[in-house]
Design a protein around this motif. Structure first.
Motif, PDB file in Angstrom:
ATOM      1  N   SER A   1       0.821  -1.217   0.000  1.00  0.00           N
ATOM      2  CA  SER A   1       0.000   0.000   0.000  1.00  0.00           C
ATOM      3  C   SER A   1       0.854   1.266   0.000  1.00  0.00           C
ATOM      4  N   ILE A   2       2.150   1.156   0.317  1.00  0.00           N
ATOM      5  CA  ILE A   2       2.991   2.362   0.289  1.00  0.00           C
ATOM      6  C   ILE A   2       3.702   2.525  -1.048  1.00  0.00           C
ATOM      7  N   LEU A   3       3.447   1.594  -1.999  1.00  0.00           N
ATOM      8  CA  LEU A   3       4.093   1.666  -3.315  1.00  0.00           C
ATOM      9  C   LEU A   3       3.158   2.246  -4.356  1.00  0.00           C
ATOM     10  N   GLY A   4       3.729   3.079  -5.233  1.00  0.00           N
ATOM     11  CA  GLY A   4       3.014   3.512  -6.423  1.00  0.00           C
ATOM     12  C   GLY A   4       3.407   2.627  -7.597  1.00  0.00           C
ATOM     13  N   PRO A   5       2.938   2.937  -8.806  1.00  0.00           N
ATOM     14  CA  PRO A   5       3.304   2.134  -9.977  1.00  0.00           C
ATOM     15  C   PRO A   5       4.806   2.203 -10.253  1.00  0.00           C
ATOM     16  N   PHE A   6       5.384   1.090 -10.646  1.00  0.00           N
ATOM     17  CA  PHE A   6       6.793   1.079 -11.034  1.00  0.00           C
ATOM     18  C   PHE A   6       6.975   1.810 -12.364  1.00  0.00           C
ATOM     19  N   ASP A   7       8.083   2.483 -12.524  1.00  0.00           N
ATOM     20  CA  ASP A   7       8.383   3.216 -13.757  1.00  0.00           C
ATOM     21  C   ASP A   7       8.755   2.215 -14.851  1.00  0.00           C
ATOM     22  N   PRO A   8       7.950   2.129 -15.917  1.00  0.00           N
ATOM     23  CA  PRO A   8       8.221   1.124 -16.959  1.00  0.00           C
ATOM     24  C   PRO A   8       9.525   1.377 -17.713  1.00  0.00           C
ATOM     25  N   LYS A   9      10.075   2.589 -17.633  1.00  0.00           N
ATOM     26  CA  LYS A   9      11.343   2.877 -18.301  1.00  0.00           C
ATOM     27  C   LYS A   9      12.511   2.166 -17.612  1.00  0.00           C
ATOM     28  N   THR A  10      12.315   1.821 -16.339  1.00  0.00           N
ATOM     29  CA  THR A  10      13.411   1.223 -15.573  1.00  0.00           C
ATOM     30  C   THR A  10      13.078  -0.178 -15.089  1.00  0.00           C
ATOM     31  N   ALA A  11      11.842  -0.391 -14.670  1.00  0.00           N
ATOM     32  CA  ALA A  11      11.448  -1.692 -14.122  1.00  0.00           C
ATOM     33  C   ALA A  11      11.353  -2.725 -15.225  1.00  0.00           C
ATOM     34  N   ARG A  12      11.388  -3.997 -14.799  1.00  0.00           N
ATOM     35  CA  ARG A  12      11.298  -5.096 -15.755  1.00  0.00           C
ATOM     36  C   ARG A  12      10.584  -6.270 -15.115  1.00  0.00           C
ATOM     37  N   PRO A  13       9.914  -7.114 -15.904  1.00  0.00           N
ATOM     38  CA  PRO A  13       9.293  -8.312 -15.337  1.00  0.00           C
ATOM     39  C   PRO A  13      10.343  -9.202 -14.676  1.00  0.00           C
ATOM     40  N   GLY A  14       9.950  -9.810 -13.557  1.00  0.00           N
ATOM     41  CA  GLY A  14      10.862 -10.697 -12.840  1.00  0.00           C
ATOM     42  C   GLY A  14      11.729  -9.981 -11.823  1.00  0.00           C
ATOM     43  N   LEU A  15      11.640  -8.652 -11.758  1.00  0.00           N
ATOM     44  CA  LEU A  15      12.435  -7.908 -10.772  1.00  0.00           C
ATOM     45  C   LEU A  15      12.084  -8.382  -9.370  1.00  0.00           C
ATOM     46  N   ARG A  16      13.108  -8.605  -8.546  1.00  0.00           N
ATOM     47  CA  ARG A  16      12.925  -9.186  -7.209  1.00  0.00           C
ATOM     48  C   ARG A  16      12.907  -8.082  -6.151  1.00  0.00           C
ATOM     49  N   LEU A  17      11.909  -8.133  -5.270  1.00  0.00           N
ATOM     50  CA  LEU A  17      11.729  -7.083  -4.266  1.00  0.00           C
ATOM     51  C   LEU A  17      11.498  -7.712  -2.885  1.00  0.00           C
ATOM     52  N   LEU A  18      12.257  -7.271  -1.912  1.00  0.00           N
ATOM     53  CA  LEU A  18      12.048  -7.671  -0.515  1.00  0.00           C
ATOM     54  C   LEU A  18      11.505  -6.472   0.250  1.00  0.00           C
ATOM     55  N   MET A  19      10.413  -6.699   0.974  1.00  0.00           N
ATOM     56  CA  MET A  19       9.898  -5.680   1.878  1.00  0.00           C
ATOM     57  C   MET A  19       9.963  -6.250   3.286  1.00  0.00           C
ATOM     58  N   VAL A  20      10.510  -5.466   4.215  1.00  0.00           N
ATOM     59  CA  VAL A  20      10.776  -5.965   5.553  1.00  0.00           C
ATOM     60  C   VAL A  20      10.587  -4.829   6.552  1.00  0.00           C
ATOM     61  N   SER A  21      10.285  -5.158   7.787  1.00  0.00           N
ATOM     62  CA  SER A  21      10.144  -4.145   8.833  1.00  0.00           C
ATOM     63  C   SER A  21      11.467  -3.964   9.571  1.00  0.00           C
ATOM     64  N   THR A  22      11.529  -2.975  10.428  1.00  0.00           N
ATOM     65  CA  THR A  22      12.768  -2.637  11.132  1.00  0.00           C
ATOM     66  C   THR A  22      13.118  -3.634  12.232  1.00  0.00           C
ATOM     67  N   THR A  23      12.231  -4.542  12.548  1.00  0.00           N
ATOM     68  CA  THR A  23      12.536  -5.594  13.527  1.00  0.00           C
ATOM     69  C   THR A  23      12.638  -6.969  12.871  1.00  0.00           C
ATOM     70  N   GLY A  24      12.304  -7.068  11.600  1.00  0.00           N
ATOM     71  CA  GLY A  24      12.290  -8.354  10.929  1.00  0.00           C
ATOM     72  C   GLY A  24      11.063  -9.183  11.237  1.00  0.00           C
TER      73      GLY A  24
END
Length: 494
Positions: free
Chosen positions: A304-327
């Motif tokens: 919910s804190i993400l907007g659309p990825f920029d298609p000029k830079t992003a690509r299918p299969g891009l790997r993303l980790l989202m984590v909190s400050t305590t894990g």
């Protein structure tokens, strides 16, 4: 332990003058404070007087004084026995010498310790609660039994601070507010759990030295740092295992590919967009409202804190980790053909880096620091010219302790001190129903310096004169400095 010569009445009640309440106490009964009693017409202090001894169990821990061994009346070791103010009694009505002014020879130097229990209306506690969760808006009221007993102060690094008590709540409100505030302070200082609620916030149970319980759930971890710091600490461990990392944080959310740590590692931009106020590269403020979800925000879905990825830079299969400050919260995503994050199972290569965040989080605890000002009345029990005591403390000639525990003396006027309540014996604090907190305080200095500051020399008594079975000798805590230690100094800046 005899306190003072009591004033008797026709019905055998005696009047206690140990505090401003001035109770009339029937034979065999206790005063309103539960600290003084009428024993066969004598006013006695019902709690034992506590002494700390380095020879009983070197390396031992202080135990609750109610469970300690009674003193056998033997000769006290001069350099190995420290007389605390716990159970000593007060100086009220102020001008009287402190209950115990005890001399001893330590390493060839004549020392004196002035011992008194202070009656503090001007006192409170500062509570440090290790939590990543939002407890309530800054300055909002903290309530116990519906009564305001303090307020929320600043959020520090991984902790929320509360300021509780103070003369305004003890004496400036209703009788119930004063009573509840006094009971709250007493319980916290004596290591008991207190449930409190915060206006527009959460319910928290605080107990010194124990994990805080927020809305019924015990906290486990104090965060390793803000989102930006977490990026900086662990960037190298994510390199090559993922294309981008977002560390969600209510205060400063970090983005690896934009952060300077990522730039140093040559991590390329991913076209990610964060909803929030951009600060410096890779650091975002106000990505969500405060709450008890991910990273101290109100969100349960990190996307919910993400907007659309920029298609000029992003690509299918891009790997993303989202984590909190305590894990405690972590999720792994890959971008689909439409550049939308799709959650996948956490890759084995990322499990250890996420666990490393948790490993670096210290255990969450509640810390309770008692703060009070030793005013003119208490200082008069030390010297007829109280300002000399203040100057002696500031000049590091006089060492201040609270129940044998080290204190921090604030700079500026007066003797305002702060002490970690877990470093005193259990149940070292009391109260009087004025209402006020009763806390032990000791002043230790050379006998010659005490005479020079105008001390009550006529009341000085040798350590060997303290006998009887109303005293307890407890082992001194090894992590507390020994008050008679050579070269020991204490100044207002720490």
């Amino acid at each position: 332990m005899n306190a003072t010569e009591p004033e008797a009445t026709a019905d055998d009640k005696i009047r206690c003058d140990a505090c401003p309440v001035m109770c009339y106490i029937k034979p065999g009964a206790l005063g309103a404070c539960d600290r003084y009693a009428n024993a066969d017409g004598n006013l006695v202090r019902v709690d034992p007087h506590v002494m700390l001894n380095r020879t009983i169990a070197r390396g031992g821990e202080v135990v609750p004084f109610a469970e300690g061994p009674e003193w056998n009346g033997g000769v006290l070791g001069q350099g190995d026995t420290f007389v605390t103010a716990i159970g000593a009694g007060t100086t009220y009505p102020d001008y009287k010498p402190a209950p115990f002014i005890v001399s001893a020879e330590v390493d060839g130097v004549d020392m004196v310790t002035v011992v008194t229990e202070g009656i503090f209306s001007y006192c409170g506690v500062k509570v440090k609660i290790d939590t990543d969760r939002f407890l309530g808006p800054e300055t909002n009221a903290v309530r116990v039994e519906g009564e305001m007993v303090g307020h929320v102060t600043t959020a520090e690094y991984g902790s929320q601070m509360l300021s509780l008590g103070g003369v305004k709540h003890l004496t400036g409100g209703s009788k119930k507010e004063g009573r509840v505030t006094c009971e709250t302070l007493l319980s916290l200082c004596n290591g008991k759990a207190v449930e409190m609620s915060i206006d527009e916030g959460e319910t928290v149970i605080v107990q010194a030295g124990k994990p805080p319980i927020v809305n019924g759930s015990p906290e486990q971890r104090m965060r390793v740092g803000c989102g930006s710091a977490t990026i900086g600490i662990f960037a190298k461990q994510w390199e090559g295992k993922v294309d981008d990392v977002v560390v969600v944080d209510d205060h400063i959310t970090g983005v690896l590919s934009e952060h300077q740590a990522g730039k140093y590692l040559g991590i390329r931009g991913t076209g990610i967009k964060i909803k929030g106020r951009r600060s410096t590269p890779g650091r975002y403020f106000q990505v969500a409202e405060p709450g008890t979800g991910w990273g101290g925000t109100n969100i349960s879905d990190p996307l919910s804190i993400l907007g659309p990825f920029d298609p000029k830079t992003a690509r299918p299969g891009l790997r993303l980790l989202m984590v909190s400050t305590t894990g405690e919260h972590a999720a792994y995503y890959e971008l689909d053909e439409a550049l939308r994050p799709v959650q996948k199972d956490m890759p084995a290569a990322l499990i250890e880096p996420v666990e490393r965040i948790a490993e670096n989080c210290e255990p969450a605890l509640s810390s309770v620091l008692f703060v009070a000002g030793a005013g003119g009345s208490l200082r008069a029990g030390v010297t007829e010219n109280p300002v000399r005591l203040t100057r002696s403390v500031k000049d590091a000639l006089t060492y201040v302790t609270c129940g044998g525990a080290p204190v921090y003396v604030f700079p500026g006027g007066g003797i305002t001190f702060m002490v970690d309540v877990t470093r005193l014996p259990d149940n070292a604090f009391g109260y009087v129903p004025t209402p006020a907190i009763v806390a032990p305080l000791e002043f230790t200095l050379k006998l010659s310096d005490y005479e020079e500051l105008g001390g009550h020399m006529d009341a000085v008594r040798p350590l060997a004169s303290l006998t009887g079975t109303t005293r307890l000798s407890l082992p001194h805590r090894q992590d507390n400095p020994w008050p008679f230690a050579p070269g020991r100094a204490q100044r207002s800046h720490g």
